[in-house]
Scaffold this motif. Sequence first.
Motif, mmCIF file in Angstrom:
data_model
loop_
_atom_site.group_PDB
_atom_site.id
_atom_site.type_symbol
_atom_site.label_atom_id
_atom_site.label_comp_id
_atom_site.label_asym_id
_atom_site.label_seq_id
_atom_site.Cartn_x
_atom_site.Cartn_y
_atom_site.Cartn_z
ATOM 1 N N MET A 142 8.636 -3.922 -4.386
ATOM 2 C CA MET A 142 8.419 -4.879 -3.423
ATOM 3 C C MET A 142 9.371 -4.888 -2.285
ATOM 4 S SD MET A 142 6.201 -8.239 -3.156
ATOM 5 C CE MET A 142 7.605 -9.685 -3.081
ATOM 6 N N ARG A 162 4.945 -2.186 0.678
ATOM 7 C CA ARG A 162 5.650 -1.066 -0.325
ATOM 8 C C ARG A 162 5.505 0.231 0.383
ATOM 9 N NH1 ARG A 162 1.471 1.378 -3.332
ATOM 10 N NH2 ARG A 162 -0.576 0.727 -2.582
ATOM 11 N N TYR A 171 1.486 -4.932 0.315
ATOM 12 C CA TYR A 171 1.696 -4.763 -1.179
ATOM 13 C C TYR A 171 0.081 -5.086 -1.660
ATOM 14 C CZ TYR A 171 4.259 -4.847 -5.452
ATOM 15 O OH TYR A 171 4.765 -4.440 -6.375
ATOM 16 N N ASN A 225 3.247 -12.106 -2.849
ATOM 17 C CA ASN A 225 2.956 -10.617 -2.488
ATOM 18 C C ASN A 225 2.473 -10.400 -0.874
ATOM 19 O OD1 ASN A 225 0.246 -11.813 -2.659
ATOM 20 N ND2 ASN A 225 -0.891 -10.170 -3.363
#
Length: 396
Positions: A142, A162, A171, A225
Amino acid sequence: MRYYLLTVFIVASLAGCVGKPPVEAPPAGVEIEALKRVQWDQVDGWLLDRPAAALVTFQQSCKAIASREKWQLVCAEADKISTPGEKNARDFFEQNFYPYQVRNSDGSADGLITGYYGPELSGSRIQTEEYRYPIYRLPDDMLIIDLDGLYPELGKYRLRGRVVGNRVVPYFDRSEIDNSDMPLSGQELFWVKDPVDLFFLHIQGSGRIRLPNGELVMVNYANQNGHPYRSIGKLLLEREVMTRDQMSMQNIRKWVAENPEAGKQLLAENPSYVFFRELSSEFQSPPGALGVPLTALRSLAVDPRTIPLGAPVFLSTTFPGTDFPLKQLMVAQDTGGAIKGEVRADFFWGMGNAAGKIAGKMKQEGFLWVLLPKEELVDPLQSQSENSALNDGTVN
């Protein structure tokens, strides 16, 4: 390079941007729209509280803020009190602070007070038939992208993504992480029994794992995330599955258990996903955004754009589901993704299921007074980097 970063920004924005910690409120003596200086007898319930416990909690805050210029003198005074009692604690706050009532942008002074807690989950360090649902650490792949350097106007945002080939993409969201492909395989910290308990751990941001041998291990928010949080409670209200009077964490849990397939789909509708870190055995209570362990019944999560982390805050509200007064001095030691607005706070009830039952019912009207040091020691435009070092944002 600028065009590449702009592309990253546009792509990552599809998954949502996570704001960086804002600059904390001005020091004492500086009037701003949200804070109104008042007298102690205007603080509703000030003389009803027993503030010694709050002083001990504030002393914990000083471990994080004592090096900051405007807090040095008051933390030094707090350190002199080795045995806090009710009288010397009250004298300390009255002699060293001014109270400021917190007001909303429309001039009103009332707001929403909710509760949170540290859940306890049954878990294991290895996957078994009983323990099948993973708690993940911060994934190795990440990316966390700050835009301060090239795009100052976007500097408050921190993007997650990513690399796929030569592109940066958003992500994985919750549905992708939880699918059978298990894209984060190898990043597991623990495995737990119940997926609904795991979901609520994500919402609370911290909790305890009880291992098969009885050992308790604290886990804490490490990062997120980058996808926006979507409230499943709000979805249930919109779909008229529950009324506002019925809405509670316990009823959500019951509905998901009684409707396993629909419940699984409901949980997946919140794309936000939290990653955790394991804390050392010295932590019996989770650290808040300030970095010090939270104190049950005395720690408060706030919006630090109005209330500075570490500051004492007097709360006037009622106990969950009753008209019984709850008026006591708290300390701002945490933040939360849903804690936005001037008169908005989250009351930390402690660890375990008993605390969770109370926290899940708390949706009360309340009033806040922040206590700021009498000495005006620094310019109100405080360094943002100083605040960012103390607050990287937790989810509650």
